[in-house]
Write a protein that holds these residues in place. Structure first.
Motif, PDB file in Angstrom:
ATOM      1  N   TYR A 250       0.819  -1.214   0.000  1.00  0.00           N
ATOM      2  CA  TYR A 250       0.000   0.000   0.000  1.00  0.00           C
ATOM      3  C   TYR A 250       0.852   1.262   0.000  1.00  0.00           C
ATOM      4  CZ  TYR A 250      -3.034   3.678   1.823  1.00  0.00           C
ATOM      5  OH  TYR A 250      -3.699   4.866   2.016  1.00  0.00           O
ATOM      6  N   PHE A 251       1.906   1.285   0.807  1.00  0.00           N
ATOM      7  CA  PHE A 251       2.685   2.517   0.966  1.00  0.00           C
ATOM      8  C   PHE A 251       3.464   2.855  -0.303  1.00  0.00           C
ATOM      9  CE2 PHE A 251       2.104   1.026   5.357  1.00  0.00           C
ATOM     10  CZ  PHE A 251       1.520   2.167   5.900  1.00  0.00           C
ATOM     11  N   THR A 252       4.046   1.839  -0.951  1.00  0.00           N
ATOM     12  CA  THR A 252       4.718   2.097  -2.221  1.00  0.00           C
ATOM     13  C   THR A 252       3.724   2.633  -3.242  1.00  0.00           C
ATOM     14  OG1 THR A 252       6.381   0.382  -1.837  1.00  0.00           O
ATOM     15  CG2 THR A 252       5.990   1.028  -4.118  1.00  0.00           C
TER      16      THR A 252
ATOM     17  N   ILE B  29       3.822   6.362  -5.076  1.00  0.00           N
ATOM     18  CA  ILE B  29       3.843   6.497  -6.535  1.00  0.00           C
ATOM     19  C   ILE B  29       2.723   7.416  -6.999  1.00  0.00           C
ATOM     20  CG2 ILE B  29       3.496   5.261  -8.709  1.00  0.00           C
ATOM     21  CD1 ILE B  29       4.899   2.859  -7.408  1.00  0.00           C
ATOM     22  N   VAL B  30       1.518   7.243  -6.436  1.00  0.00           N
ATOM     23  CA  VAL B  30       0.379   8.087  -6.817  1.00  0.00           C
ATOM     24  C   VAL B  30       0.676   9.550  -6.513  1.00  0.00           C
ATOM     25  CG1 VAL B  30      -2.022   8.652  -6.292  1.00  0.00           C
ATOM     26  CG2 VAL B  30      -1.343   6.271  -6.597  1.00  0.00           C
TER      27      VAL B  30
ATOM     28  N   GLN C 155      12.736   5.878  -6.271  1.00  0.00           N
ATOM     29  CA  GLN C 155      13.118   5.573  -4.886  1.00  0.00           C
ATOM     30  C   GLN C 155      12.089   4.667  -4.226  1.00  0.00           C
ATOM     31  OE1 GLN C 155      13.725   9.050  -2.479  1.00  0.00           O
ATOM     32  NE2 GLN C 155      14.192   7.894  -0.618  1.00  0.00           N
ATOM     33  N   ALA C 156      10.799   4.953  -4.444  1.00  0.00           N
ATOM     34  CA  ALA C 156       9.747   4.126  -3.846  1.00  0.00           C
ATOM     35  C   ALA C 156       9.818   2.694  -4.362  1.00  0.00           C
ATOM     36  CB  ALA C 156       8.378   4.730  -4.143  1.00  0.00           C
ATOM     37  N   LEU C 157      10.073   2.534  -5.666  1.00  0.00           N
ATOM     38  CA  LEU C 157      10.191   1.189  -6.235  1.00  0.00           C
ATOM     39  C   LEU C 157      11.416   0.475  -5.688  1.00  0.00           C
ATOM     40  CD1 LEU C 157       9.289   2.041  -9.953  1.00  0.00           C
ATOM     41  CD2 LEU C 157       7.862   0.796  -8.331  1.00  0.00           C
TER      42      LEU C 157
END
Length: 619
Positions: free
Chosen positions: A86-88, A92-93, A134-136
């Motif tokens: 969920y957090f990733t 991204i959104v 970075q999130a990925l």
């Protein structure tokens, strides 16, 4: 320049599930068949994309579902990874909200008509890519990490744009004020001259007020007359004629010029002109430098937009309780508690009644009977939409789903003519049926709704039966065939790969109740007059229809008789009435018995009684 065009890619038609335009319209993939708008379509339900590019790509995917199981599974893995994290997904959104339309911006750069604000939007989009990567990378999922490693944020390009342009440039590149200080030494000198000249003008205005004693004296500028000293009419006598030369007369003021002011005017205007020209030259150089990065920007756009759609699919799966479908190599279907995604979206939460659809390898045709409005068409479309969603990589509205990879989808749904081509409703019906019969394979999905209704009863029944037999014997496609010809249900005795199913309905106190549940076996009747009653047809029409139905049943008109060419609905047939009451009186008694007085106001009850009296008087 054609740099805005992406490199042409060849592909085989056989790489994608084939659907004619009529099929896409009938299934309402991207727009409602009734309104032509997005709302009410599958696209409307699935479109949780953040960017404009994402919405366009989702439309493309819906029109070209995949046939490659490997590519489908790759998309599914991305959706599953984003669903689980969920957090990733949310990071991204949030970052995608800062991404502008890279496809559109790249095109404007290539054409040479991109403006300073759009170049800055491009830079901001590139900057927004960094937190996505970075999130990925921090997700801990190998699929997401690998995807992030393939994204090039074009950091140097973004830096060159932001270092060159001011934070809030004007739209036009030809009016100046777009290049940062420190970018060009010559530009800085021109600006210094301009600023120094304007300070000198302010100083001159103050000194001239003191010399002349004119407190409202001011120095101004316009494009026609240049710089001037303006004095009101009442103070003209104080003007030193030896130094001031009249330049323009206004209604309430006079404008003058001095040799000193003229000299500085030339210096200031020359600096402004050179400054503006130099700024445009510097901007053009920046634009050309960006143009060299167009292929990389297009690739970045493709990566971000696909990620946008994957995130949308994950959000849909979480919010709507969609499941990850699996695929069968044995041409079998097993959908547990399947739901129509669009119908479910417009109904109150939890009110949609799901249905199973199980067709083993030996079953190719489901013959569906049941009353109108009971949900036959919804059930048929439901399977097609679930299959299409599965083959674009989306999760599907069901508790579980196992499907073959369909190569084509054919439909014959709804009644419509084609006056432009000179085709009647029945001709359109036969043409669409022919498309399936000629081109469908054993890996195709065929949806036929009420084939043969556009012609005489026996003609239609014969055509429908022959089409079913051809699909069964020659084609072998998975077929859902809805019909009101109950005589066709006997085909299951001679066609081993055909099974009868029906939509449940029951009658209580003269009222038809739809169960919206698929049950094995054929329906016992069509309830046509009950549905007409629900539609609000006049009571006289319903009585006449009931009378005709009794006549037909009395003479055995429901049995197929090849020697009989026309049903005589209006011939007098003696019908023995057990009840001495007239049919219309029986209907009124039924209606009276079903009224719940506790739910009516006194005024409503009085109106009902008045309606009943009027109906009896008419008889």
């Amino acid at each position: 320049s054609l740099a805005h065009l992406q490199v042409a890619e060849s592909f085989e038609i056989g790489q994608y599930l084939q659907m004619a335009n009529t099929v896409q319209r009938n299934l309402e993939l991207t727009q409602s068949a009734t309104t032509g708008r997005k709302q009410g379509s599958l696209f409307w339900v699935l479109d949780k994309t953040t960017t404009a590019m994402g919405g366009r790509l989702l439309k493309q995917w819906l029109s070209r579902p995949l046939l490659s199981l490997d590519r489908i599974k790759q998309r599914q893995q991305m959706v599953q990874a984003l669903l689980d994290d969920y957090f990733t997904r949310e990071n991204i959104v949030d970052s995608l909200k800062g991404v502008y339309d890279l496809e559109r911006l790249s095109g404007r750069v290539a054409f040479g008509n991109v403006n300073p604000r759009e170049l800055l939007q491009l830079a901001k989009s590139l900057e927004a890519t960094k937190p996505i990567i970075q999130a990925l990378a921090e997700s801990g999922n190998p699929d997401l990490e690998k995807y992030g490693q393939g994204i090039d944020p074009q950091s140097e390009l973004a830096e060159s744009i932001t270092n060159c342009l001011v934070d809030q440039p004007p739209i036009s590149a030809k009016d100046g004020g777009i290049i940062r200080a420190g970018v060009s030494e010559d530009l800085d000198k021109y600006r210094e001259a301009m600023n120094g000249g304007k300070k000198w003008l302010a100083q001159m205005e103050m000194e001239e007020r003191q010399r002349t004693g004119i407190d409202n004296l001011k120095i101004g500028y316009n494009r026609v007359f240049g710089y001037f000293i303006q004095v009101s009419k009442g103070n003209v006598a104080k003007v030193p004629q030896d130094r001031y030369t009249r330049k323009q007369t206004l209604t309430n003021a006079e404008r003058y010029i001095t040799p000193e002011l003229k000299e500085h005017e030339n210096l200031i205007l020359e600096a402004e002109s050179r400054s503006t020209d130099l700024e445009y030259e510097l901007f053009s150089q920046l634009r050309e430098a960006v143009k060299a990065h167009i292929p990389a920007l297009q690739e970045l756009g493709r990566q971000l937009v696909a990620l946008d759609v994957f995130v949308a699919f994950a959000q849909d799966a979480e919010e709507k309780n969609y499941c990850r479908p699996s695929f069968s190599s044995k041409n079998e279907i097993a959908v547990k508690n399947g739901r129509h995604p669009v119908v479910e979206a417009v109904l109150p939460a939890g009110s949609y009644i799901p249905n199973d659809l199980v067709m083993d390898e030996d079953t190719s045709i489901y013959l569906i009977t049941g009353p109108n409005m009971s949900g036959k068409s919804t059930y048929m479309r439901q399977l097609a939409l679930i299959a299409i969603m599965a083959q674009i990589g989306s999760f599907v509205p069901a508790d579980s789903a196992k499907l073959p990879v369909f190569d084509q989808v054919f439909t014959r749904i709804g009644a419509a003519d084609d006056l432009y081509s000179g085709k009647s409703t029945f001709m359109v019906e036969m043409s669409e049926a022919n498309e399936a019969l000629q081109h469908a394979s054993s890996r195709s999905l065929v949806l036929f709704d009420e084939i043969g209704r556009g012609t005489a009863t026996y003609d239609g029944m014969a055509l429908a039966g022959a089409i079913i037999k051809y699909l069964h014997d020659k084609v072998g496609a998975k077929t859902l065939f809805a019909t009101h010809y109950h005589e066709l249900t006997e085909l299951d005795e001679t066609l081993p790969h055909l099974k009868n199913i029906h939509v449940g309905a029951t009658e209580e106190n003269g009222q038809l109740i739809f169960l919206h549940k698929i049950l094995p076996g054929p329906a016992d009747q069509s309830y046509g007059i009950h549905v007409a009653k629900l539609a609000g047809l006049p009571r006289a029409v319903l009585r006449e229809a009931s009378s005709m139905l009794k006549r037909l049943e009395a003479e055995g008109a429901r049995e197929i008789n090849p020697s009989r060419q026309q049903l005589d609905l209006f011939s007098p047939v003696e019908v023995v009435e057990e009840n001495p009451l007239k049919a219309e009186q029986e209907e009124l008694l039924d209606e009276i018995s079903q009224v719940n007085l506790n739910e009516k106001t006194p005024l409503e009850v009085m109106q009902l009684v008045a309606d009943w009296q009027q109906a009896l008087k008419e008889e």
